[in-house]
Design an enzyme around this catalytic site. Structure first.
Site, PDB file in Angstrom:
ATOM      1  N   MET A  35      -9.485   7.558   8.347  1.00  9.11           N
ATOM      2  CA  MET A  35      -9.910   8.118   7.057  1.00  9.11           C
ATOM      3  C   MET A  35     -10.869   9.292   7.245  1.00  9.11           C
ATOM      4  O   MET A  35     -11.803   9.472   6.467  1.00  9.11           O
ATOM      5  CB  MET A  35     -10.575   7.025   6.191  1.00  9.11           C
ATOM      6  CG  MET A  35      -9.594   5.943   5.786  1.00  9.11           C
ATOM      7  SD  MET A  35     -10.357   4.581   4.910  1.00  9.11           S
ATOM      8  CE  MET A  35     -10.991   3.587   6.246  1.00  9.11           C
TER       9      MET A  35
ATOM     10  N   ASP B   7       0.831  -1.202   0.000  1.00 11.99           N
ATOM     11  CA  ASP B   7       0.000   0.000   0.000  1.00 11.99           C
ATOM     12  C   ASP B   7       0.866   1.252   0.000  1.00 11.99           C
ATOM     13  O   ASP B   7       2.038   1.212   0.363  1.00 11.99           O
ATOM     14  CB  ASP B   7      -0.880   0.022   1.251  1.00 11.99           C
ATOM     15  CG  ASP B   7      -2.061  -0.923   1.116  1.00 11.99           C
ATOM     16  OD1 ASP B   7      -2.280  -1.429   0.007  1.00 11.99           O
ATOM     17  OD2 ASP B   7      -2.756  -1.140   2.122  1.00 11.99           O
TER      18      ASP B   7
ATOM     19  N   LYS C  97      -2.363   4.323  -4.128  1.00  9.61           N
ATOM     20  CA  LYS C  97      -1.788   5.667  -4.233  1.00  9.61           C
ATOM     21  C   LYS C  97      -2.388   6.520  -3.143  1.00  9.61           C
ATOM     22  O   LYS C  97      -3.414   6.198  -2.567  1.00  9.61           O
ATOM     23  CB  LYS C  97      -2.111   6.260  -5.605  1.00  9.61           C
ATOM     24  CG  LYS C  97      -1.565   5.430  -6.748  1.00  9.61           C
ATOM     25  CD  LYS C  97      -0.283   5.998  -7.289  1.00  9.61           C
ATOM     26  CE  LYS C  97       0.430   5.042  -8.216  1.00  9.61           C
ATOM     27  NZ  LYS C  97      -0.369   4.717  -9.394  1.00  9.61           N
TER      28      LYS C  97
END
Ligand code: SAH
Length: 257
Positions: A176, A40, A62
């Site tokens: 996140m 990752d 990405k």
């Protein structure tokens, strides 16, 4: 379809928060023994350098905003390499079982007859807590920890689920959520969480360049906007967070109640 006898296996490995010395010894050995490494975006070069010279390296993710490999493509790639007899290491930031899709990947691979092993890692919230001197649970103050994410649909944070995080004795670690802090704070306060609940945003937790942005729940969005972090950020909200202190400093930023 019977599995060929020389099928390789896939290791879903937690790389930890981004410092090589926060990997487990088992994770380190897995990387050192990898024949194919799928990694990752959050995995630093320092850790990729631990793989053997002849190891095939494939970046699958990405950073925010740019294109990542589709999950279906990653699954097929791991399967193809394992069926060729390779030892495949799927290296993920933090712990693979926390927002790491380990359940989906395991199900796919096992359905195709490939053995899967998961090697745990230090998740971002644990790294943040350790580095900045606060616990995730605290006797009498924080009886629960919730690893949560602000689910976004069509650019808006979804409404349901916030009541479960409003309880005063729950430490909430939000993944996140860097760009959704205002919505998150609004939903939590709307669900009944006190606006003066201690809250921090930790950027690059576990790394030398980590940054602590401290505030109350109500003030966190503004503090975060002013700090404009570019790295990964975990938000941690709850009474235990009052014990947070700047890295290396002796005194808590704010005395615990
Ligand atoms: N499996 C990872 C989480 C993957 S989801 C883990 O267990 O940590 C990606 C999110 O994790 C980022 O958006 C951020 O919220 C968080 N994250 C990952 N690494 C981080 C780090 N070093 N510092 C702060 N947050 C991090």
């Amino acid at each position: 379809m019977p599995t060929p006898p020389d099928t390789g296996k896939v290791l879903l490995v937690g790389a930890g928060p981004g410092a090589a010395d926060l990997m487990t010894v088992r994770a380190l050995r897995a990387v050192q023994g990898a024949q194919a490494l799928l990694y990752d975006a959050l995995v630093p070069d320092e850790i990729l350098a631990l793989a053997p010279a002849g190891c095939l390296r494939i970046q699958t993710g990405k950073r925010a905003g740019k294109a990542s490999m589709k999950q279906e493509t990653i699954n097929r790639l791991m399967l193809r390499l394992a069926l060729r007899g390779r030892t495949v290491v799927r290296l993920k930031g933090g712990d693979p079982s926390v927002f790491g899709r380990s359940g989906e990947e395991r199900a796919f691979l096992e359905a195709h007859g490939v053995a899967v092993e998961v090697i745990p890692g230090v998740t971002a919230a644990s790294a943040a807590a350790a580095q900045f001197g606060f616990p995730l649970t605290h006797r009498g103050e924080a009886r629960r920890v919730a690893f949560a994410t602000a689910r976004v649909q069509d650019g808006a944070v979804v409404e349901e689920g916030w009541a479960a995080l409003a309880d005063a004795q729950t430490t909430v670690a939000l993944y996140m959520a860097r760009d959704a802090a205002a919505a998150v704070a609004g939903r939590l306060i709307g669900a009944g969480r006190a606006p003066d609940t201690p809250a921090v945003a930790v950027e690059n937790a576990g790394r030398a360049d980590a940054r602590l942005i401290g505030a109350s729940l109500a003030d966190l969005p503004a503090a975060l906007a002013a700090a404009a972090p570019e790295g990964p950020v975990v938000l941690v909200i709850g009474e235990a967070v009052a014990q947070a202190r700047a890295a290396g400093a002796g005194q808590p930023l704010r005395a615990s109640a």
